[in-house]
Design an enzyme around this catalytic site. Sequence first.
Site, PDB file in Angstrom:
ATOM      1  N   GLY A 212       0.405  -5.171   0.658  1.00  0.00           N
ATOM      2  CA  GLY A 212      -0.643  -5.169  -0.357  1.00  0.00           C
ATOM      3  C   GLY A 212      -0.157  -5.759  -1.678  1.00  0.00           C
ATOM      4  O   GLY A 212      -0.952  -6.316  -2.448  1.00  0.00           O
TER       5      GLY A 212
ATOM      6  N   GLU B  63       3.470  -5.528   7.392  1.00  0.00           N
ATOM      7  CA  GLU B  63       2.588  -4.505   7.979  1.00  0.00           C
ATOM      8  C   GLU B  63       2.851  -4.252   9.459  1.00  0.00           C
ATOM      9  O   GLU B  63       2.784  -3.110   9.918  1.00  0.00           O
ATOM     10  CB  GLU B  63       1.113  -4.895   7.774  1.00  0.00           C
ATOM     11  CG  GLU B  63       0.604  -4.675   6.356  1.00  0.00           C
ATOM     12  CD  GLU B  63       0.882  -5.836   5.414  1.00  0.00           C
ATOM     13  OE1 GLU B  63       1.706  -6.713   5.779  1.00  0.00           O
ATOM     14  OE2 GLU B  63       0.295  -5.873   4.325  1.00  0.00           O
TER      15      GLU B  63
ATOM     16  N   GLU C  33      -0.537  -9.329  -1.298  1.00  0.00           N
ATOM     17  CA  GLU C  33      -1.979  -9.627  -1.254  1.00  0.00           C
ATOM     18  C   GLU C  33      -2.561  -9.640  -2.668  1.00  0.00           C
ATOM     19  O   GLU C  33      -3.389 -10.499  -3.003  1.00  0.00           O
ATOM     20  CB  GLU C  33      -2.690  -8.611  -0.345  1.00  0.00           C
ATOM     21  CG  GLU C  33      -2.314  -8.827   1.124  1.00  0.00           C
ATOM     22  CD  GLU C  33      -2.797  -7.723   2.060  1.00  0.00           C
ATOM     23  OE1 GLU C  33      -3.190  -8.037   3.179  1.00  0.00           O
ATOM     24  OE2 GLU C  33      -2.757  -6.537   1.666  1.00  0.00           O
TER      25      GLU C  33
ATOM     26  N   ALA D 130       0.855  -1.186   0.000  1.00  0.00           N
ATOM     27  CA  ALA D 130       0.000   0.000   0.000  1.00  0.00           C
ATOM     28  C   ALA D 130       0.889   1.233   0.000  1.00  0.00           C
ATOM     29  O   ALA D 130       2.066   1.161   0.364  1.00  0.00           O
ATOM     30  CB  ALA D 130      -0.881  -0.018   1.236  1.00  0.00           C
TER      31      ALA D 130
HETATM   32  N1  3HC Z   1       4.558   3.570   0.116  1.00  0.00           N
HETATM   33  C1  3HC Z   1       5.006   4.777  -0.261  1.00  0.00           C
HETATM   34  N2  3HC Z   1       6.302   5.046  -0.523  1.00  0.00           N
HETATM   35  C2  3HC Z   1       7.166   4.017  -0.394  1.00  0.00           C
HETATM   36  C3  3HC Z   1       6.759   2.728   0.004  1.00  0.00           C
HETATM   37  C4  3HC Z   1       5.376   2.507   0.247  1.00  0.00           C
HETATM   38  N3  3HC Z   1       4.883   1.323   0.590  1.00  0.00           N
HETATM   39  N4  3HC Z   1       7.834   1.922   0.043  1.00  0.00           N
HETATM   40  C5  3HC Z   1       8.891   2.690  -0.309  1.00  0.00           C
HETATM   41  N5  3HC Z   1       8.478   3.949  -0.574  1.00  0.00           N
HETATM   42  C6  3HC Z   1       9.316   5.071  -1.038  1.00  0.00           C
HETATM   43  C7  3HC Z   1      10.346   5.463   0.002  1.00  0.00           C
HETATM   44  O1  3HC Z   1       9.820   6.386   0.926  1.00  0.00           O
HETATM   45  C8  3HC Z   1      11.434   6.067  -0.882  1.00  0.00           C
HETATM   46  O2  3HC Z   1      11.013   7.362  -1.214  1.00  0.00           O
HETATM   47  P1  3HC Z   1      12.098   8.541  -1.421  1.00  0.00           P
HETATM   48  O3  3HC Z   1      12.975   8.072  -2.550  1.00  0.00           O
HETATM   49  O4  3HC Z   1      11.247   9.713  -1.697  1.00  0.00           O
HETATM   50  O5  3HC Z   1      12.840   8.614  -0.112  1.00  0.00           O
HETATM   51  C9  3HC Z   1      11.377   5.218  -2.143  1.00  0.00           C
HETATM   52  O6  3HC Z   1      10.081   4.593  -2.133  1.00  0.00           O
HETATM   53  C10 3HC Z   1      12.403   4.129  -2.205  1.00  0.00           C
HETATM   54  O7  3HC Z   1      12.347   3.378  -1.001  1.00  0.00           O
HETATM   55  P2  3HC Z   1      13.665   2.753  -0.379  1.00  0.00           P
HETATM   56  O8  3HC Z   1      14.715   3.785  -0.235  1.00  0.00           O
HETATM   57  O9  3HC Z   1      13.241   2.014   0.858  1.00  0.00           O
HETATM   58  O10 3HC Z   1      14.098   1.752  -1.536  1.00  0.00           O
HETATM   59  P3  3HC Z   1      14.791   0.342  -1.449  1.00  0.00           P
HETATM   60  O11 3HC Z   1      14.996  -0.087  -2.856  1.00  0.00           O
HETATM   61  O12 3HC Z   1      15.935   0.379  -0.514  1.00  0.00           O
HETATM   62  O13 3HC Z   1      13.698  -0.631  -0.791  1.00  0.00           O
HETATM   63  C11 3HC Z   1      11.545  -1.606  -0.505  1.00  0.00           C
HETATM   64  C12 3HC Z   1      12.520  -0.929  -1.472  1.00  0.00           C
HETATM   65  C13 3HC Z   1      12.101  -2.972  -0.058  1.00  0.00           C
HETATM   66  C14 3HC Z   1      10.268  -1.825  -1.235  1.00  0.00           C
HETATM   67  C15 3HC Z   1      11.344  -0.723   0.739  1.00  0.00           C
HETATM   68  O14 3HC Z   1      11.057   0.591   0.324  1.00  0.00           O
HETATM   69  C16 3HC Z   1      10.238  -1.150   1.661  1.00  0.00           C
HETATM   70  O15 3HC Z   1      10.406  -2.070   2.445  1.00  0.00           O
HETATM   71  N6  3HC Z   1       9.082  -0.468   1.580  1.00  0.00           N
HETATM   72  C17 3HC Z   1       7.992  -0.680   2.484  1.00  0.00           C
HETATM   73  C18 3HC Z   1       7.208  -1.887   2.105  1.00  0.00           C
HETATM   74  C19 3HC Z   1       6.036  -2.072   3.033  1.00  0.00           C
HETATM   75  O16 3HC Z   1       6.124  -1.883   4.225  1.00  0.00           O
HETATM   76  N7  3HC Z   1       4.902  -2.484   2.461  1.00  0.00           N
HETATM   77  C20 3HC Z   1       3.724  -2.722   3.204  1.00  0.00           C
HETATM   78  C21 3HC Z   1       2.919  -1.470   3.231  1.00  0.00           C
HETATM   79  S1  3HC Z   1       1.498  -1.662   4.252  1.00  0.00           S
HETATM   80  C22 3HC Z   1       0.385  -2.483   3.277  1.00  0.00           C
HETATM   81  O17 3HC Z   1       0.710  -2.885   2.198  1.00  0.00           O
HETATM   82  C23 3HC Z   1      -0.977  -2.655   3.841  1.00  0.00           C
HETATM   83  C24 3HC Z   1      -1.796  -3.610   3.058  1.00  0.00           C
HETATM   84  O18 3HC Z   1      -1.857  -4.833   3.744  1.00  0.00           O
HETATM   85  C25 3HC Z   1      -3.180  -3.093   2.858  1.00  0.00           C
END
Ligand code: 3HC
Length: 650
Positions: A106, A129, A109, A67
């Site tokens: 997500g 999450e 998912e 998400a």
């Molecule tokens: N939403 C919005 N922005 C995100 C994001 C997300 N889920 N994940 C990463 N970004 C952004 C970062 O803020 C960063 O932005 P910036 O360049 O402006 O600083 C850019 O993307 C790159 O991120 P990273 O520097 O972390 O890039 P990496 O290549 O090192 O890592 C990644 C990539 C492994 C995907 C890492 O970003 C990550 O772990 N992201 C979070 C993933 C996450 O937690 N997903 C679950 C979200 S909750 C959800 O999905 C709920 C659902 O069940 C409904």
Amino acid sequence: MDDKTTALVGIRKDGEIAVVTITNPPVNALSADLRQGLLEAAEACDEDDAIKAVVLVCAGRTFIAGADVREFGKPPQPPHLPGVVARIEAAKKPWVAAIHGTALGGGFEVAMGCRFRVASPDAKVGLPEVTLGIVPGASGTVRTSRLAGVSVAVDLVTSGRPWNASKALSVGLIDEIIAGDLAAGAVAFARSALKCPLPPAVSERPVEPMPEDFWQEAGKRAAKAGHQAPLEALALIRFGSQHPFPEAMAKERACFLALRQSEEAAALRHVFFAERGAGRPDALRAVKPRSVASVGVIGGGTMGAGIAAACREAGLPVVLIERDDVALDRGLANLASIFDGAVKRGKLDSKGKADRLAGIVGSTDYAALAGCDLIIEAVFEEIGVKRAVFADLVRHCRADAILATNTSYLDPRAIVAGLAHPERFIGLHFFSPAHVMKLLEIVPVPETASDVLAAAFALGRLLGKVPVEAGICEGFIGNRILKRYRAAAEALVVEGVGIAEIDAAMRDFGFRMGPFEAQDLGGLDIAYLQREGARSAGQVVPETLGDRLVKAGRKGQKTDGGWYDYPNGGRSPEPSLVVAELLSAHVAPSRLMPRDEIAANLLAAMASEGQAILVEGVAQSASDIDLVEIHGYGFPRWKGGPMFLHDRKG
Ligand code: 3HC
Ligand code: NAI
């Protein structure tokens, strides 16, 4: 249907297979527009009778990473993700998710809504999450058990740790690993899948019930995280394994929406974005970092060995310098024992250990540093010793080699004063154990060149650290706040609050250890010697309770006692009658203070020192201070850091 492309979702046809491509940089997060685009793609593919199956791929560095976290602070916008996943699952043609990079939250998912999942060999899948203080909100706690069993769901969801492709394949989270061109491989996979009867949709598969003791054990493990989300997620998986799919989905959604608003989630989001911002300061965006392809480390003690191990872990060759052969042997043994520990914990195999060791050259001759791009000094914390080392470094290293000190308290300007090429000097303050702790304080001197500063940040990222810039002052950011925190804790003892009560209050708050237990572990003598140093330099430093204990020979666990006794050489702290006696003349009669008041008191001291640090420009931002506390001092991540907390509570 002709080939069709919207801003975020493109569809092209490869014969009877539609390839739906998501392009939403940087990480293909599921924004409202993307969710809408996916719904439209599902409609378009269903309407086209020539399409027999759909492959879902992503452009750029990764499959959908989840998400869009930026939306979490705002009201949810339709279309909602559970509906999108359900629409894909209900499509007339089977969808195949083709995963590269990371399919997270997500993203995974959506993949579970597809009838099949294939992945590149280096892909990862996961449901992180809980690390954001929430639970999966679009079937992660419900579909995962139905796809790969309850035990896999519990591990993935409550730990938040992703699994690599081969592990995911072994339990059925994915169906095939595709080496080479992923999209082409996924199209071929789809074609052969069409020749067989389709498996049921994931939501229609049965779940194997688990016995009560499984849930008890899982509950204990989830509770260890110290915060709410893993326990909530576990309860949802349990409910989902015992109830029909629609009921389980409704419960998961309600919990997701509630936790999204929680303080814990706000704190963890704050840390998420702070961490991503920290490694890339705006001021350095246009600066090319000076290249660092080899490292020299001076001193193979606690810190030097840890720093060298961290560099080897990142693939950098290391030259380790010690003052004589005996010390060098000890330093190399320190390094080997770090790798042995990694082997014992299953993090490294014997070949990995051999590779790590093969990249280390040990020497007592500074001439061995001639080819190094960066040299990090980690010798005794004495200005004379450090100045002599830097004078030697200047003689033996290239003029463009970066010369860094790992000093904890000394002024880096005094260490390098008068030496040639001051633009290459910098402080790189690692934390013990340096191969484990994530914090790296970067301390430029006034002359430090911007490409040297940029190289320090690049090194931090390469080593997997959280790099934070700190200005020069005693203790930089972290140790300066630590000093204030400890002083505030001692002040409560002086007021009559129990030592064990203070520690318990900070453990209740979320620290692994309270301030006094932590001092007993690390040794009270370090701060004592530092205060003594300041006193002998003419500063007025009042005697602390800790000084009294050290003078009575109580330096902590290493002397069988500090703030506590450790009976029979054990590690469990016991309140000490000796300490009570030693301090009795200096503390007020015992008084009770509620634990939350104790914690609030110490947190206020930390935030107030943090505020001073900000005003003086020692830290660049409040969130940098939070990162220092979380990654260097055990501040509970789900509380967001002292500055975040102060800001929220006012
Ligand atoms: N939403 C919005 N922005 C995100 C994001 C997300 N889920 N994940 C990463 N970004 C952004 C970062 O803020 C960063 O932005 P910036 O360049 O402006 O600083 C850019 O993307 C790159 O991120 P990273 O520097 O972390 O890039 P990496 O290549 O090192 O890592 C990644 C990539 C492994 C995907 C890492 O970003 C990550 O772990 N992201 C979070 C993933 C996450 O937690 N997903 C679950 C979200 S909750 C959800 O999905 C709920 C659902 O069940 C409904
Ligand atoms: P240590 O005493 O474990 O190791 C110092 C090493 O330096 C010894 O092995 C010694 O033989 C070697 N050494 C001394 N003079 C030398 C010289 N002239 N040439 C080459 N080697 C020499 O000390 P530790 O704990 O590793 O600390 C090193 C530095 O790191 C200090 O500045 C300390 O303040 C800093 N630091 C320490 C932390 C800790 O928790 N121990 C945390 C962060 C920084």
